[in-house]
Design an enzyme around this catalytic site. Structure first.
Site, PDB file in Angstrom:
ATOM      1  N   SER A 147       0.807  -1.137   0.068  1.00 50.62           N
ATOM      2  CA  SER A 147      -0.166  -0.130   0.020  1.00 50.62           C
ATOM      3  C   SER A 147       0.894   1.157   0.135  1.00 50.62           C
ATOM      4  O   SER A 147       2.113   1.195   0.460  1.00 50.62           O
ATOM      5  CB  SER A 147      -0.917   0.024   1.200  1.00 50.62           C
ATOM      6  OG  SER A 147      -1.521   1.025   1.261  1.00 50.62           O
ATOM      7  N   TYR A 160      -2.101  -0.824  10.162  1.00 47.14           N
ATOM      8  CA  TYR A 160      -2.209  -1.280   8.647  1.00 47.14           C
ATOM      9  C   TYR A 160      -0.916  -0.905   7.910  1.00 47.14           C
ATOM     10  O   TYR A 160      -0.346  -1.428   7.172  1.00 47.14           O
ATOM     11  CB  TYR A 160      -3.270  -0.368   7.886  1.00 47.14           C
ATOM     12  CG  TYR A 160      -3.636  -0.764   6.498  1.00 47.14           C
ATOM     13  CD1 TYR A 160      -4.035  -1.857   6.020  1.00 47.14           C
ATOM     14  CD2 TYR A 160      -3.336   0.242   5.564  1.00 47.14           C
ATOM     15  CE1 TYR A 160      -4.099  -2.227   4.833  1.00 47.14           C
ATOM     16  CE2 TYR A 160      -3.708  -0.026   4.231  1.00 47.14           C
ATOM     17  CZ  TYR A 160      -3.904  -1.385   3.875  1.00 47.14           C
ATOM     18  OH  TYR A 160      -4.008  -1.643   2.420  1.00 47.14           O
TER      19      TYR A 160
END
Length: 258
Positions: A147, A160
């Site tokens: 990401s 995350y």
């Protein structure tokens, strides 16, 4: 077009969103078979299954396998399903969860463990199982979906971001470890991509997304799952045969504008 003719691919988290787009793109790019591995065959956004769409839009064989990537035995079984079709040439570790969008001080142990087990352990389990079957063949391509937050985290994404940073780091390390065996390992860093996960799990209303993009994303549009899928297909196929240990940032320039 990515050269994937005759190859057998496995994509985790492929029932919905980015994973679904990746599975379809690999099939349309000439893959002989695509294994769709996920918790459910039904897409989160509704509609027909990924396997049904693959069958309609390509000549690729499509197979669904139930797989919880936080369970190493289920990941190994999914790789075994690909082997039953003739081998495994491409693995895309896409399955992942965002977790709570809260400050770290407000997140409990179970929530942290869930994100780390799915995003980090799930990716490592996949890489390990794939490497074991690709090594005797002397070739293979692994693409891990990280990401853009791994490159520069934002508020309330610490867990995350940590998990996706680990995915990127593991990809680079494994490229050195597996390269002598003929196995390439690369990563993809999606930015703000409009999927069911971003709209439901992160509760990003369309208006909020649009407002954020208009200010922070140079290309002034929301990314689509197909944007990511095309980058993955390139890294998975023979056209990137001399590319390993690197990453593709698919974020419309977002990370450069932070």
């Amino acid at each position: 077009m990515s050269r994937l003719e005759g190859k057998i691919a496995l994509v985790t988290g492929a029932s919905s969103g980015i994973g679904r787009a990746i599975a379809l793109e690999l099939a349309r790019s000439g893959a002989a078979a695509v294994v769709v591995a996920d918790l459910s065959d039904g897409p989160r956004e509704g509609g027909r299954s990924t396997t049904a769409l693959i069958a309609e839009s390509s000549d690729a064989e499509a197979l669904f396998v139930h797989c919880d990537v936080s369970d190493s035995a289920q990941v190994t079984a999914a790789v075994g399903a690909a082997e039953s079709l003739g081998g495994l040439d491409v693995l895309v570790n896409n399955a992942g969860i965002v977790g709570p969008g809260s400050r770290l001080t407000e997140i409990d142990d179970d929530a942290i463990d869930a994100v780390l087990r799915v995003n980090i352990c799930g990716t490592l389990y996949g890489c390990r199982a794939a490497a074991r079957v690709m090594t005797p063949r002397g070739s293979g391509s692994i693409v891990n979906v990280s990401s853009v937050v791994a490159l520069g985290g934002s508020s309330r994404t610490s867990v995350y971001a940590a998990s996706k940073g680990a995915v990127a780091a593991a990809s680079y390390a494994l490229s050195a470890e597996l390269g002598p065996r003929g196995i390439r390992v690369n990563a993809v860093h999606p930015g703000m991509i409009q999927t069911a996960m971003t709209t439901q799990d992160q509760q990003l209303a369309a208006g909020t997304v649009g407002e954020t993009l208009s200010v922070r994303v140079p290309l002034r549009r929301t990314g689509t799952p197909d944007d990511v899928a095309k980058a993955v297909a390139f890294l998975a196929g023979d056209d990137s045969g001399y590319v390993t240990g690197t990453s593709a940032v698919v974020d419309g320039g977002w990370s450069r504008a932070l």
